[in-house]
Write a protein that holds these residues in place. Sequence first.
Motif, PDB file in Angstrom:
ATOM      1  N   VAL A  54      67.507  -7.469  37.883  1.00 44.23           N
ATOM      2  CA  VAL A  54      66.728  -7.777  36.681  1.00 44.23           C
ATOM      3  C   VAL A  54      65.277  -7.913  37.127  1.00 44.23           C
ATOM      4  CG1 VAL A  54      66.294  -9.497  34.874  1.00 44.23           C
ATOM      5  CG2 VAL A  54      68.647  -8.922  35.494  1.00 44.23           C
ATOM      6  N   MET A  55      64.392  -7.111  36.554  1.00 41.71           N
ATOM      7  CA  MET A  55      62.983  -7.128  36.931  1.00 41.71           C
ATOM      8  C   MET A  55      62.258  -8.275  36.225  1.00 41.71           C
ATOM      9  SD  MET A  55      63.202  -4.563  38.939  1.00 41.71           S
ATOM     10  CE  MET A  55      61.533  -4.224  39.481  1.00 41.71           C
ATOM     11  N   CYS A  56      61.260  -8.826  36.907  1.00 45.17           N
ATOM     12  CA  CYS A  56      60.413  -9.865  36.329  1.00 45.17           C
ATOM     13  C   CYS A  56      58.987  -9.325  36.337  1.00 45.17           C
ATOM     14  CB  CYS A  56      60.455 -11.140  37.166  1.00 45.17           C
ATOM     15  SG  CYS A  56      62.106 -11.828  37.311  1.00 45.17           S
ATOM     16  N   SER A  57      58.344  -9.343  35.182  1.00 45.71           N
ATOM     17  CA  SER A  57      56.999  -8.781  35.151  1.00 45.71           C
ATOM     18  C   SER A  57      56.077  -9.617  34.288  1.00 45.71           C
ATOM     19  CB  SER A  57      57.045  -7.359  34.599  1.00 45.71           C
ATOM     20  OG  SER A  57      57.250  -7.390  33.207  1.00 45.71           O
ATOM     21  N   ALA A  58      54.801  -9.488  34.563  1.00 54.17           N
ATOM     22  CA  ALA A  58      53.796 -10.111  33.717  1.00 54.17           C
ATOM     23  C   ALA A  58      53.577  -9.198  32.515  1.00 54.17           C
ATOM     24  CB  ALA A  58      52.505 -10.268  34.503  1.00 54.17           C
ATOM     25  N   MET A  59      52.989  -9.716  31.468  1.00 51.63           N
ATOM     26  CA  MET A  59      52.667  -8.889  30.309  1.00 51.63           C
ATOM     27  C   MET A  59      51.746  -7.758  30.768  1.00 51.63           C
ATOM     28  SD  MET A  59      54.298  -9.916  27.819  1.00 51.63           S
ATOM     29  CE  MET A  59      53.763  -9.691  26.155  1.00 51.63           C
ATOM     30  N   GLY A  60      51.846  -6.618  30.099  1.00 58.98           N
ATOM     31  CA  GLY A  60      50.946  -5.525  30.427  1.00 58.98           C
ATOM     32  C   GLY A  60      51.468  -4.614  31.524  1.00 58.98           C
ATOM     33  N   GLN A  61      52.704  -4.826  31.965  1.00 57.20           N
ATOM     34  CA  GLN A  61      53.280  -3.962  33.001  1.00 57.20           C
ATOM     35  C   GLN A  61      54.399  -3.095  32.424  1.00 57.20           C
ATOM     36  OE1 GLN A  61      54.333  -6.955  36.004  1.00 57.20           O
ATOM     37  NE2 GLN A  61      52.622  -6.256  37.240  1.00 57.20           N
ATOM     38  N   GLN A  62      54.311  -2.801  31.124  1.00 59.64           N
ATOM     39  CA  GLN A  62      55.384  -2.078  30.451  1.00 59.64           C
ATOM     40  C   GLN A  62      55.722  -0.742  31.113  1.00 59.64           C
ATOM     41  OE1 GLN A  62      53.361  -4.086  28.868  1.00 59.64           O
ATOM     42  NE2 GLN A  62      54.637  -5.264  27.491  1.00 59.64           N
ATOM     43  N   ASN A  63      54.692   0.000  31.551  1.00 64.65           N
ATOM     44  CA  ASN A  63      54.979   1.302  32.163  1.00 64.65           C
ATOM     45  C   ASN A  63      55.802   1.138  33.439  1.00 64.65           C
ATOM     46  OD1 ASN A  63      52.783   0.145  33.470  1.00 64.65           O
ATOM     47  ND2 ASN A  63      51.782   2.095  33.902  1.00 64.65           N
ATOM     48  N   MET A  64      55.522   0.083  34.201  1.00 60.80           N
ATOM     49  CA  MET A  64      56.301  -0.184  35.416  1.00 60.80           C
ATOM     50  C   MET A  64      57.720  -0.630  35.065  1.00 60.80           C
ATOM     51  SD  MET A  64      53.465  -2.093  37.696  1.00 60.80           S
ATOM     52  CE  MET A  64      53.622  -1.625  39.400  1.00 60.80           C
ATOM     53  N   VAL A  65      57.853  -1.385  33.989  1.00 62.72           N
ATOM     54  CA  VAL A  65      59.173  -1.839  33.553  1.00 62.72           C
ATOM     55  C   VAL A  65      60.029  -0.638  33.162  1.00 62.72           C
ATOM     56  CG1 VAL A  65      60.420  -3.099  31.747  1.00 62.72           C
ATOM     57  CG2 VAL A  65      58.447  -4.154  32.866  1.00 62.72           C
ATOM     58  N   VAL A  66      59.450   0.299  32.423  1.00 57.86           N
ATOM     59  CA  VAL A  66      60.172   1.512  32.017  1.00 57.86           C
ATOM     60  C   VAL A  66      60.612   2.279  33.266  1.00 57.86           C
ATOM     61  CG1 VAL A  66      59.920   3.776  30.900  1.00 57.86           C
ATOM     62  CG2 VAL A  66      59.067   1.718  29.755  1.00 57.86           C
ATOM     63  N   ASP A  67      59.721   2.411  34.232  1.00 53.08           N
ATOM     64  CA  ASP A  67      60.020   3.077  35.501  1.00 53.08           C
ATOM     65  C   ASP A  67      61.212   2.390  36.187  1.00 53.08           C
ATOM     66  OD1 ASP A  67      59.662   4.909  37.577  1.00 53.08           O
ATOM     67  OD2 ASP A  67      58.177   3.662  38.607  1.00 53.08           O
ATOM     68  N   ALA A  68      61.172   1.059  36.220  1.00 51.67           N
ATOM     69  CA  ALA A  68      62.234   0.282  36.867  1.00 51.67           C
ATOM     70  C   ALA A  68      63.577   0.485  36.162  1.00 51.67           C
ATOM     71  CB  ALA A  68      61.862  -1.202  36.887  1.00 51.67           C
ATOM     72  N   ILE A  69      63.571   0.485  34.842  1.00 50.63           N
ATOM     73  CA  ILE A  69      64.811   0.684  34.081  1.00 50.63           C
ATOM     74  C   ILE A  69      65.375   2.085  34.371  1.00 50.63           C
ATOM     75  CG2 ILE A  69      65.838   0.841  31.752  1.00 50.63           C
ATOM     76  CD1 ILE A  69      65.063  -2.060  32.337  1.00 50.63           C
ATOM     77  N   GLN A  70      64.496   3.080  34.421  1.00 49.19           N
ATOM     78  CA  GLN A  70      64.944   4.445  34.725  1.00 49.19           C
ATOM     79  C   GLN A  70      65.530   4.535  36.130  1.00 49.19           C
ATOM     80  OE1 GLN A  70      61.268   6.526  33.887  1.00 49.19           O
ATOM     81  NE2 GLN A  70      61.885   6.997  31.798  1.00 49.19           N
TER      82      GLN A  70
END
Length: 120
Positions: free
Chosen positions: A78-94
């Motif tokens: 499960v990734m933990c991110s600060a706001m504004g890192q949506q593109n990295m979150v999408v990358d992580a989910i993929q």
Amino acid sequence: MAKLLITDDAAFMRMTLKKMVTDAGYEVIGEAENGKQAVDLYEEHRPDLVTMDITMPEMNGIEALEKIKSLDPNAKVVMCSAMGQQNMVVDAIQKGAIDFIVKPFDETRIKEALDKALAR
């Protein structure tokens, strides 16, 4: 009881998350302050779930996620991110992350994300 590995370069964040997950009934079997440590601890302990910060020194969370998934395709991260890192979150989910939690941490959301991830 599910065993967790907490990964974050900020000691305060690890401490906060550790308290929340132990209060929720999970056991923390290790803490890593960068992606490289997380991969080593994963290999050593094979936890049921890993919480992974995205932005860290030495090896970031996405690189660590890829390494852990190559060691164990069934690893639950499960990734933990600060706001504004949506593109990295999408990358992580993929790349195989199950879910993500946004900082600052919300206790209810954390329990929900971990329960959901472990139920898979």
